[in-house]
Write an enzyme that holds these catalytic residues in place. Structure first.
Site, PDB file in Angstrom:
ATOM      1  N   HIS A  28     -36.119 -24.307 -36.109  1.00 42.21           N
ATOM      2  CA  HIS A  28     -35.391 -23.373 -35.257  1.00 42.21           C
ATOM      3  C   HIS A  28     -36.424 -22.620 -34.425  1.00 42.21           C
ATOM      4  O   HIS A  28     -37.275 -21.914 -34.959  1.00 42.21           O
ATOM      5  CB  HIS A  28     -34.559 -22.400 -36.086  1.00 42.21           C
ATOM      6  CG  HIS A  28     -33.682 -21.516 -35.232  1.00 42.21           C
ATOM      7  ND1 HIS A  28     -32.372 -21.836 -34.928  1.00 42.21           N
ATOM      8  CD2 HIS A  28     -33.940 -20.340 -34.597  1.00 42.21           C
ATOM      9  CE1 HIS A  28     -31.861 -20.892 -34.152  1.00 42.21           C
ATOM     10  NE2 HIS A  28     -32.798 -19.968 -33.938  1.00 42.21           N
ATOM     11  N   CYS A  29     -36.345 -22.780 -33.110  1.00 44.34           N
ATOM     12  CA  CYS A  29     -37.364 -22.219 -32.218  1.00 44.34           C
ATOM     13  C   CYS A  29     -36.862 -20.915 -31.597  1.00 44.34           C
ATOM     14  O   CYS A  29     -35.874 -20.927 -30.843  1.00 44.34           O
ATOM     15  CB  CYS A  29     -37.710 -23.221 -31.118  1.00 44.34           C
ATOM     16  SG  CYS A  29     -38.988 -22.623 -29.984  1.00 44.34           S
TER      17      CYS A  29
END
Length: 364
Positions: free
Chosen positions: A154-155
């Site tokens: 998850h960026c």
């Protein structure tokens, strides 16, 4: 009320998640003004240099923004309905105590699915929040609160999960942002030197030229390492999560379990048509639910491998995953030409294996 306060808190959290994206966007807008207006239009005196820099800059700028936009707003893909437990199966899991009865429920739910990875204890990978049997390479994201197909990470810089649906876009975003920064640093360098040697008039442009070079050089260093790391991941057909915790197959843990060789690994992300490789349009192979591998023996209770395709690795007989759930599944699973040399040998040596004891283990 507690419920109302929880809703306000969640909305505030969602707004805070956009802060990194707004930061990158503001830096991008300022760099556009600094480069186009202050450097090219007001500082450069050579008309030819000005035209070349403006044209090249806008090409890199367009590709950067396009890939960044696609990475942010492409929704992550979730497991299809075949992996969700039926209403009766969910009731059985809630009603029965942990034990053989729950093993039977999960065994029945997973027997026709192309699933070959397990938990550390050898159990079927099951998500008790989404109530589904996890496909291979699928993980539950605590931020999105859903299972993501081929989840990489998850960026926060894109406020999105990077997974099967947008991994190509994320890789192109890294590549074009790196080229964007390198181009700015290279073309701004001579004017940056003139600033320090008092070769430029004392104008507002001097401030923008100085910080534009510093920002471009700083981001180039960080982006080059990150882009190089993800290029290595693509070459090995790994995700970031699989680097930290290698996938566990039916017989053993294998960190290279999904690697098919550099060429096939590259095609799995970018597709077969090279004209789309450099464009942020979806061209990845497969459906995200099942992946070809030559390291997994087939379970007798699961669906049969299409065409009986086999492969050998380290003198062991292995099979490809079962037939895909959708027609859009990667043709790497059914490409008989590339595996014809080993199929006959593997067929002669194939030995039926019994299922391991299946126990439910929740993963998040």
């Amino acid at each position: 009320a507690p419920g109302a306060w929880g809703g306000v808190r969640r909305r505030c959290q969602r707004l805070l998640y956009w802060v990194p994206v707004l930061f990158i966007s503001s830096i991008l807008c300022w760099s556009y003004y600094a480069y186009v207006t202050q450097l090219c239009l007001l500082t450069m005196t050579n008309i030819g240099e000005k035209v070349v820099c403006l044209v090249a800059y806008h090409i890199f700028f367009m590709l950067f923004v396009w890939s960044y936009w696609k990475t942010i707003f492409t929704l992550p893909m979730n497991p299809s309905k075949e992996f969700h437990l039926s209403y009766s199966d969910k009731e059985s899991l809630e009603r029965e105590p942990r034990g053989e009865s729950q093993q039977e429920v999960l065994r029945r739910a997973a027997k026709d699915l192309p699933i070959y990875t397990r938990t550390m204890s050898g159990a079927i990978r099951y998500c008790d929040r989404c109530h589904l049997v996890k496909p291979d390479r699928c993980h539950h994201c605590s931020v999105c609160d859903k299972c993501i197909l081929k989840m990489d990470h998850h960026c926060p810089w894109v406020n999105n999960c990077v997974g099967f649906s947008n991994y190509k876009f994320f890789l192109l975003f890294l590549a074009y942002s790196l080229l964007y920064c390198l181009f700015i640093a290279a073309t701004d360098l001579q004017y940056f030197i003139k600033f320090w040697t008092n070769g430029l008039p004392d104008t507002q442009a001097k401030f923008h030229i100085m910080f534009l070079f510093f920002a471009a050089a700083m981001f180039s260093v960080s982006l080059s390492s990150l882009f190089g790391y993800h290029c290595w991941l693509v070459s090995k057909n790994k995700s970031t999560l699989e680097v930290f915790r290698a996938p566990i197959f039916r017989h053993r843990t294998d960190k290279n379990g999904f690697s098919l060789g550099f060429s096939k690994n590259l095609r799995q992300v970018f597709g077969d048509e090279k004209k789309y490789w450099l464009l942020p349009v979806f061209s990845s192979l497969g459906d995200g639910c099942s992946f070809p591998t030559c390291l997994v023996n087939q379970d007798p209770e699961q669906a049969s491998t299409p065409g009986g395709l086999n492969s050998t690795s380290k003198n062991e007989n292995h099979l490809f995953p079962a037939k895909p759930l959708r027609d859009s599944q990667s043709h790497l699973l059914t490409d008989t030409s590339s595996w014809s040399e080993t199929s006959a040998k593997a067929e002669n040596g194939r030995v039926g294996m019994s299922n391991p004891a299946l126990t439910m283990e929740n993963e998040t």
